[in-house]
Design an enzyme around this catalytic site. Structure first.
Site, PDB file in Angstrom:
ATOM      1  N   ASP A  17       0.856  -1.187   0.000  1.00 12.31           N
ATOM      2  CA  ASP A  17       0.000   0.000   0.000  1.00 12.31           C
ATOM      3  C   ASP A  17       0.890   1.233   0.000  1.00 12.31           C
ATOM      4  OD1 ASP A  17      -2.154   1.662   0.127  1.00 12.31           O
ATOM      5  OD2 ASP A  17      -2.754   1.126   2.153  1.00 12.31           O
ATOM      6  N   ASP A 110      -2.796   2.441  -6.151  1.00 13.62           N
ATOM      7  CA  ASP A 110      -1.778   2.521  -5.101  1.00 13.62           C
ATOM      8  C   ASP A 110      -1.698   1.321  -4.175  1.00 13.62           C
ATOM      9  OD1 ASP A 110      -4.219   3.056  -3.938  1.00 13.62           O
ATOM     10  OD2 ASP A 110      -3.443   4.567  -2.560  1.00 13.62           O
ATOM     11  N   GLU A 111      -2.413   0.246  -4.468  1.00 18.65           N
ATOM     12  CA  GLU A 111      -2.287  -0.928  -3.604  1.00 18.65           C
ATOM     13  C   GLU A 111      -2.572  -2.202  -4.378  1.00 18.65           C
ATOM     14  OE1 GLU A 111      -5.164  -1.695  -0.493  1.00 18.65           O
ATOM     15  OE2 GLU A 111      -6.523  -0.203  -1.347  1.00 18.65           O
TER      16      GLU A 111
END
Length: 362
Positions: A17, A110-111
């Site tokens: 993350d 983003d993860e």
């Protein structure tokens, strides 16, 4: 047997993350913003898409109305989103993941989950792989990432949040049940705000509280979800990492500087929103049958209306026409409208779409 419940071997799962991703990209690209409280998005009538760590102590959070964020943090700096820049960095990060495993399930820009049970480099130790990935992300992008390492997706995701920012947390199979027992159930994947309220009313606040409730009790109150909650409370999760996870919907939405009521103005803005949405749909090569109109009124009441076609939407004109029919059915509007959105769902062939960011704010 349900594929998600098959667990023939002990898995090695990493959840990566990025730390305050959008805001961190902005601070990286503009050194003058480093160390300052910033919010990506916002503006006069918008909402915060992401907040830097400097803004968070003031209570600024994503999805918060910009006026509220500014009131909490008077020195807050609003930055216009640059989604192409964020996608470029996301592609760099995913290229790093691909060096270690083909089993990568992106959740958003983003993860992502990574199954490194059989890693391509033969490192063999999930913790070492996570450390190497984090080191490479910092070196190649100038950004930091946090990671959780565990034996299933549920605990890996919880672990990645434990030592943010720029942290690593490892939870072994032996530690899993005790780790889960101490956490509030509202942090559990699949336990939303309303379910958390229902659980609290039943005396269930933590994983330990949930674990102590018999399965029959959970079935009486939560029906088909009872077994899932029963397993989570014991650190058990059989969900597999799926590299081909489909997007649920793709679209765009726009918040207006001034509330709109005039039908002509609303139809004009809907045309604009449909153009942005269809560009994204074409980039993802997605096909879908359901068009959904989203409206947010001046008092923040949100309504949605949907229409499903018999075949996938062929082009932007058909996409817009469906949206126009949905909007006309609501005219004249009883109060001013501050936001319009249009999305396509029931998707086919949408591997390239982003799961958690299907709606692009304008």
């Amino acid at each position: 047997m349900n594929e998600d419940r098959a667990a023939p071997i002990l898995r090695k799962i990493i959840h990566v993350d990025m730390d305050a991703f959008y805001a961190s990209v902005e601070q990286r690209d503009n050194p003058a913003l480093k160390g300052k409280p910033i919010a990506v998005g916002g503006g006069h009538r918008g909402v915060v898409a992401a907040a830097s760590y400097e803004a968070r102590p003031y209570g600024v959070r994503s999805a918060m109305p910009s006026v509220t964020a500014k009131r909490l943090c008077p020195d807050l700096i609003f930055i216009k989103p640059r989604f192409e820049a964020y996608r470029t960095v996301s592609q760099q990060i995913r290229a790093i993941f691909a060096d270690y495993t083909p089993h990568v399930e992106p959740l958003s820009l983003d993860e992502a989950y990574l199954d490194v049970t059989e890693d391509l480099r033969g490192i063999g130790i999930a913790t070492s792989i996570a450390e190497e990935i984090r080191t490479r992300i910092r070196a190649e992008t100038g950004l930091t990432a946090s990671a959780g390492v565990s034996y299933n997706k549920f605990i890996a995701k919880l672990a990645s949040d434990q030592n943010k920012p720029d942290g690593l947390c490892v939870i072994t199979p032996r530690q899993g049940p005790a780790f889960v027992a101490l956490l509030p159930v509202k942090r559990f994947h699949g336990v939303g705000p309303k379910t958390a309220e229902r659980m609290a009313a039943l005396g269930i606040e933590t994983g330990a509280d949930l674990r102590d409730k018999p399965l029959d009790f959970l079935r009486a109150h939560f029906g088909n979800s009872a077994q899932y909650y029963h397993d989570l409370a014991r650190g058990i999760c059989h969900r597999v990492v799926r590299a081909d996870r489909p997007s649920k919907s793709i679209g765009a939405e726009r918040t207006f500087d001034v509330d709109l009521k005039d039908p002509a103005d609303l139809l004009t803005e809907l045309d604009r929103v449909s153009t942005y949405a269809w560009e994204r749909i074409e980039r993802s090569q997605a096909r879908g049958r359901t068009v959904t109109l989203k409206i947010k009124y001046q008092d923040f009441q949100i309504i949605t209306r949907a229409h499903s076609l018999n075949a996938p939407v062929a082009d932007r004109e058909q996409f817009l026409a469906a949206g126009v029919r949905l909007l006309r059915a609501l005219l004249p509007v009883p109060k001013g409208i501050r936001l319009l959105g249009l999305t396509l769902s029931k998707l086919e062939d949408s591997e390239q779409a982003d799961e958690r960011e299907p709606v692009l704010p304008l």
